[in-house]
Structures are given as structure tokens and as C-alpha cells.
Design an enzyme around this catalytic site. Structure first.
Site, mmCIF file in Angstrom:
data_model
loop_
_atom_site.group_PDB
_atom_site.id
_atom_site.type_symbol
_atom_site.label_atom_id
_atom_site.label_comp_id
_atom_site.label_asym_id
_atom_site.label_seq_id
_atom_site.Cartn_x
_atom_site.Cartn_y
_atom_site.Cartn_z
ATOM 1 N N CYS A 112 -81.120 1.147 -20.458
ATOM 2 C CA CYS A 112 -79.703 1.376 -20.733
ATOM 3 C C CYS A 112 -79.055 2.258 -19.658
ATOM 4 C CB CYS A 112 -79.536 1.949 -22.136
ATOM 5 S SG CYS A 112 -77.894 1.675 -22.837
ATOM 6 N N ARG B 131 -68.147 -3.695 -28.214
ATOM 7 C CA ARG B 131 -69.401 -3.068 -27.807
ATOM 8 C C ARG B 131 -70.570 -3.974 -28.187
ATOM 9 N NH1 ARG B 131 -70.588 2.040 -26.261
ATOM 10 N NH2 ARG B 131 -72.712 2.789 -26.595
ATOM 11 N N HIS C 46 -83.387 -0.923 -26.501
ATOM 12 C CA HIS C 46 -83.981 0.224 -27.173
ATOM 13 C C HIS C 46 -84.975 -0.296 -28.204
ATOM 14 C CE1 HIS C 46 -80.986 2.842 -25.312
ATOM 15 N NE2 HIS C 46 -80.062 1.978 -25.692
#
Length: 242
Positions: free
Chosen positions: A94, A129, A195
Site C-alpha cells: 500500500c 475509495r 493487506h
């Protein structure tokens, strides 16, 4: 390896460990020890110099301001560049992934220079998002099963000609460009938006990093029942109708 000891370096846990990505360091250390390897794990804070003699370097995710601070300090330090020049392996997630590219948009809305270790450029996405479980097919040249992970980012990352997509998404957004790519890699440097922590969901990625660091084609087998249970659970959850 130096002195027959595998050195794992977790970079800036005080800035880039917002989403539990320190689990990646725990997983790769454990899988190395399960193979009987002599392992030293170094957690390097942002006020410390990056050692250049590590074998595997891990960088996690973080919020916008810590990401900018991390990029500034890594540029000034120069140790990660020297480590890669020495043949080290880097795995980033990320915000760490964006830092390894040529540039990204920082918390001030400005273009922030990255480290240039991956041929990618990251910008701020204008749409919704990217949040949720992801299922993707890893580049077949890496010989790995499907990628499972969790994405939470506003960034959009464009790959240059020398960067290969790490995976192609079946479900989710990945790099956010709309072309179905997720992450990027070259011979020794890897980046992903996943993640999870991603190495807990995908232990064979951890094994790939170990094999690259050790310069071997195979590792002794280990008990993967817990990892497989987690993988199967998360893959099934990702495929459930919204």
C-alpha cells in the site's frame, strides 16, 4: 545471506504499520524458522539508519502524513537503495508500495518523489475509495496460487514498461486503473495493495521471498493447515454476493 544468517528488516514500524502489516514480518520470520534457518529480524524505526546488509526488507501501509515522512527519510538515508544494489529482496504494501515508485501524491496534495525502485507512478483516485476483499491471479511466471487480500486505498498506480503486474484481479480493484492489474514487481522488488496481512493469507508468497533471498528453487515442507483454512475462508467470503 551474510554469515549464514537470514536478516529480515521491517522498515519504519512507527510510521508504516497502520493496517496490521507487521504480521508480514511475523509470518516470514516464522516460516524461515520452521525450515531451521538462523534468522535475525530487525525492526528499524524512522530515526534509525536502514542497514544495507539485510536479505529481505518489508514495508507496510500507513496514512498520508506518515507516508510522506517515511519517503523523505528513506530518500535521505539511501540505505534501501544500497541494499537492493547488493541483491536484497523488498516486499511492500500500500503506502510502502507507492513509496517504492517514482512519485505519489502526498498529504499536502503535492507530487512526492519516491525511491524509483519500481517503475510505477501513483496518483489520487477521483472515484470511490477501493475497499474490500480481493481475489486475483498472480503472474504465472511466479508459480503461485491465487492471491487473497484486503484493499483499502484511494490511490491509483500506473505501471511503467519495466514493471510487471504482480497479479490480475478477478474480484476487487487492485491498482485502481481499471485494467485489472494488482501490484507490480521486477526481479527483486515487489509491491501490492493487499493487506490481510497478505503473507498470512498467502504463505507461499513468503516462501517465494525466502527462496529468492536464499537463491534456492525449493524449501523443506511445513505445516500449512492453518494458513489454508484462513485462505479458504477469505476466498469463500470474497466470492459471496454483496
Amino acid at each position: 545471506m551474510s554469515d549464514n544468517q537470514l536478516r529480515i528488516v521491517w522498515i519504519y514500524p512507527d510510521l508504516l504499520s497502520t493496517y496490521g502489516d507487521q504480521g508480514n514480518a511475523l509470518v516470514i520470520e516464522r516460516r524461515a524458522r520452521q525450515r531451521g534457518l538462523d534468522v535475525a529480524r530487525l525492526d528499524v524505526r524512522s530515526d534509525q539508519a536502514i542497514p544495507t546488509s539485510g536479505d529481505i526488507y518489508l514495508i507496510g501501509g500507513g496514512e498520508d502524513r506518515p507516508q510522506r515522512l517515511a519517503a523523505e527519510r528513506l530518500r535521505r538515508d539511501g540505505g534501501l537503495h544500497r541494499a537492493v544494489g547488493n541483491g536484497a529482496i523488498v516486499f511492500s504494501v500500500c503506502a510502502g508500495y507507492q513509496i517504492l515508485g517514482h512519485e505519489f501524491i502526498n498529504d499536502l496534495g503535492q507530487r512526492e518523489p519516491g525511491l524509483g525502485l519500481l517503475d510505477v507512478v501513483s496518483v489520487r483516485g477521483e472515484g470511490a475509495r477501493c475497499v474490500g476483499d480481493v481475489l486475483a491471479d498472480i503472474d504465472p511466471r511466479l508459480g503461485l496460487p491465487p492471491l487473497t487480500g484486503f484493499e483499502n486505498h484511494q490511490g491509483v498506480t500506473h505501471l511503467g514498461p519495466t514493471a510487471r503486474p504482480f497479479a490480475n484481479v478477478r474480484l476487487g480493484n487492485g491498482n485502481g486503473t481499471g485494467d485489472g492489474t494488482e501490484g507490480a514487481y521486477n526481479d527483486t522488488v515487489f509491491g501490492t495493495y493487499m493487506h490481510g496481512p497478505v503473507l498470512a493469507r498467502n504463505p507461499l508468497i513468503a516462501d517465494l521471498l525466502l527462496k529468492l533471498a536464499l537463491d534456492v528453487n525449493a524449501l523443506p515442507p511445513t505445516d500449512d493447515r492453518w494458513y489454508e483454512a484462513l485462505r479458504n475462508e477469505r476466498i469463500a467470503a470474497a466470492q459471496q454476493p454483496a
